[in-house]
Scaffold this active site. Sequence first.
Site, PDB file in Angstrom:
ATOM      1  N   ARG A 236       0.989  -1.167   0.062  1.00 26.56           N
ATOM      2  CA  ARG A 236       0.039  -0.048   0.015  1.00 26.56           C
ATOM      3  C   ARG A 236       0.929   1.213   0.156  1.00 26.56           C
ATOM      4  O   ARG A 236       0.576   2.188  -0.766  1.00 26.56           O
ATOM      5  CB  ARG A 236      -0.858  -0.025   1.026  1.00 26.56           C
ATOM      6  CG  ARG A 236      -1.536   1.286   1.310  1.00 26.56           C
ATOM      7  CD  ARG A 236      -2.558   1.146   2.549  1.00 26.56           C
ATOM      8  NE  ARG A 236      -3.206   2.452   2.727  1.00 26.56           N
ATOM      9  CZ  ARG A 236      -2.856   3.392   3.683  1.00 26.56           C
ATOM     10  NH1 ARG A 236      -1.581   3.003   4.545  1.00 26.56           N
ATOM     11  NH2 ARG A 236      -3.462   4.406   4.157  1.00 26.56           N
ATOM     12  N   SER A 248      -6.726   3.257   0.807  1.00 29.65           N
ATOM     13  CA  SER A 248      -6.931   2.672   2.292  1.00 29.65           C
ATOM     14  C   SER A 248      -6.629   1.144   2.356  1.00 29.65           C
ATOM     15  O   SER A 248      -6.940   0.226   1.508  1.00 29.65           O
ATOM     16  CB  SER A 248      -8.142   3.392   2.921  1.00 29.65           C
ATOM     17  OG  SER A 248      -9.096   2.570   2.240  1.00 29.65           O
ATOM     18  N   SER A 339     -17.393  -4.637   7.952  1.00 29.70           N
ATOM     19  CA  SER A 339     -17.309  -3.315   9.011  1.00 29.70           C
ATOM     20  C   SER A 339     -16.159  -3.318   9.603  1.00 29.70           C
ATOM     21  O   SER A 339     -15.411  -4.418  10.146  1.00 29.70           O
ATOM     22  CB  SER A 339     -18.404  -3.886   9.858  1.00 29.70           C
ATOM     23  OG  SER A 339     -18.439  -2.784  11.006  1.00 29.70           O
ATOM     24  N   ASN A 340     -15.366  -1.996   9.431  1.00 29.31           N
ATOM     25  CA  ASN A 340     -14.090  -1.855   9.599  1.00 29.31           C
ATOM     26  C   ASN A 340     -14.007  -0.774  10.979  1.00 29.31           C
ATOM     27  O   ASN A 340     -14.466   0.494  10.712  1.00 29.31           O
ATOM     28  CB  ASN A 340     -13.176  -1.421   8.566  1.00 29.31           C
ATOM     29  CG  ASN A 340     -11.908  -1.387   8.684  1.00 29.31           C
ATOM     30  OD1 ASN A 340     -11.272  -1.327   9.854  1.00 29.31           O
ATOM     31  ND2 ASN A 340     -10.953  -1.460   7.737  1.00 29.31           N
ATOM     32  N   HIS A 392     -25.828 -19.583   9.870  1.00 28.59           N
ATOM     33  CA  HIS A 392     -25.449 -21.356   9.966  1.00 28.59           C
ATOM     34  C   HIS A 392     -26.535 -21.830   8.861  1.00 28.59           C
ATOM     35  O   HIS A 392     -26.214 -23.033   8.529  1.00 28.59           O
ATOM     36  CB  HIS A 392     -25.438 -21.729  11.293  1.00 28.59           C
ATOM     37  CG  HIS A 392     -24.681 -23.071  11.345  1.00 28.59           C
ATOM     38  ND1 HIS A 392     -24.366 -23.872  10.228  1.00 28.59           N
ATOM     39  CD2 HIS A 392     -23.528 -23.324  12.439  1.00 28.59           C
ATOM     40  CE1 HIS A 392     -23.529 -24.733  10.751  1.00 28.59           C
ATOM     41  NE2 HIS A 392     -23.073 -24.275  12.050  1.00 28.59           N
ATOM     42  N   ASP A 396     -22.020 -23.409   6.301  1.00 32.64           N
ATOM     43  CA  ASP A 396     -21.606 -24.477   7.322  1.00 32.64           C
ATOM     44  C   ASP A 396     -20.282 -24.129   7.862  1.00 32.64           C
ATOM     45  O   ASP A 396     -19.394 -23.299   7.429  1.00 32.64           O
ATOM     46  CB  ASP A 396     -21.605 -25.878   6.878  1.00 32.64           C
ATOM     47  CG  ASP A 396     -22.978 -26.379   6.485  1.00 32.64           C
ATOM     48  OD1 ASP A 396     -24.025 -25.890   7.254  1.00 32.64           O
ATOM     49  OD2 ASP A 396     -23.221 -27.247   5.518  1.00 32.64           O
TER      50      ASP A 396
END
Length: 419
Positions: A236, A248, A339-340, A392, A396
């Site tokens: 990066r 980013s 989600s960071n 689930h 699996d």
Amino acid sequence: MAHVVRMPSVVANATEAIVAQWLVSVGAHVSLGDPIAEIETEKALVEYAAEVEGTVGRLLAEPGATVAVGTPIAVVLEEGEDAASVTLDEPNPTPTRSEPAPTLQAAPSATPTPTAPAAPAPPPEANASQPGGRLFTTPIVRRLAAERGIDLTRVRGTGPHGRIVRRDLDAYTPTVESVPPQPASAQAVPLATGHTDVPLSGMRRAIARRLTESKTTVPHFYVTAHVRVDQLLALRQEANALASRKISVNDIVVKAVAAALVDVPAANAVWNGGAIRRFDGVDVAVAVAVPDGLLTPVVRGVHTLSVSELSARLADLAERARAGRLQQHELEGGSFSVSNLGMYGVDEFSAILNPPQAGILAVAAAKRQPVVEEDGQLGVGSVMTVTLSADHRVIDGAVAAEWMAALVRRLENPLSILL
């Protein structure tokens, strides 16, 4: 026959929406597909397009009015028709966008069917900038004002009855004055115990409803991995030294997620009630923090984009999400979310699924810590913890583990993401 335009159900299970503004006026000619109004939902503004061609005969809802789904909001006339000579049919009890619109009929001359009297026009509201005036605006305007630090009691509304609309915020120039207290509608109510009750926004109510439903009805399970990202950070840095647009870590992570979904197609799926729907392409939703909560705009075809193209799209979606300018279709779909919280220094967390999606990846911060090198020696490396939350019913344990292994390979060998 004339065409009745009814408040559409643009969001699943919605019972009402707001006519943010009309994009046409009475007498205007509209063609099929022309935008005629902006409809405000809990999360976005949606341009509502004409479903027939004709002339706008009547606008039945004031801008800013909250209207129940299925209620008539406008009338579109065919050539030669007169709006004064027709009456509205009874509303369809379960209207949807896909159903044919009901028609208008000429009022019979013999024994006319009694019709409900027209609702009286609302009395003029006091302008929000006047002392004691009621704050007359919409949730999106309040959200934008909070983001820009604008006190709405000082903004003069130019909408109907002094309503504050978006153009008023754009034209507002603050003066150097002491800032007055918040309007009553936006203030938290202090309690004798020293607590405060913060009123719920429409977005916060939607988040609470959807996440409670997800956590209580979807069988979550979790898979966590610790990823060595020294090569990723170095790559990066080299790319940003040459690129005109900075990339980013999140851009690379989203691209790696898409690559792993291509590697393990069984994870690129959603729960579809009676079936599991697997996708050929990869659309990824990315969580964006906004003043009232969070939004998850969707990037389409991530597997086909370069990292720089993906970076530009993510930046555009995030900017418009924070400004309240996303369209509803940009918040729908996707098979997977990211989600960071790494920018906040979070070590590790797990996220709640966004149904019907079957997977969401929680990304924590990359931190320097002791690691065991390949030769068995102790060293220091950059390690990032990622956690997959999976449904689930769709994925699996073995598939989740296979997908996580594919993601770790991609992140630890970042050139594979770019090729």
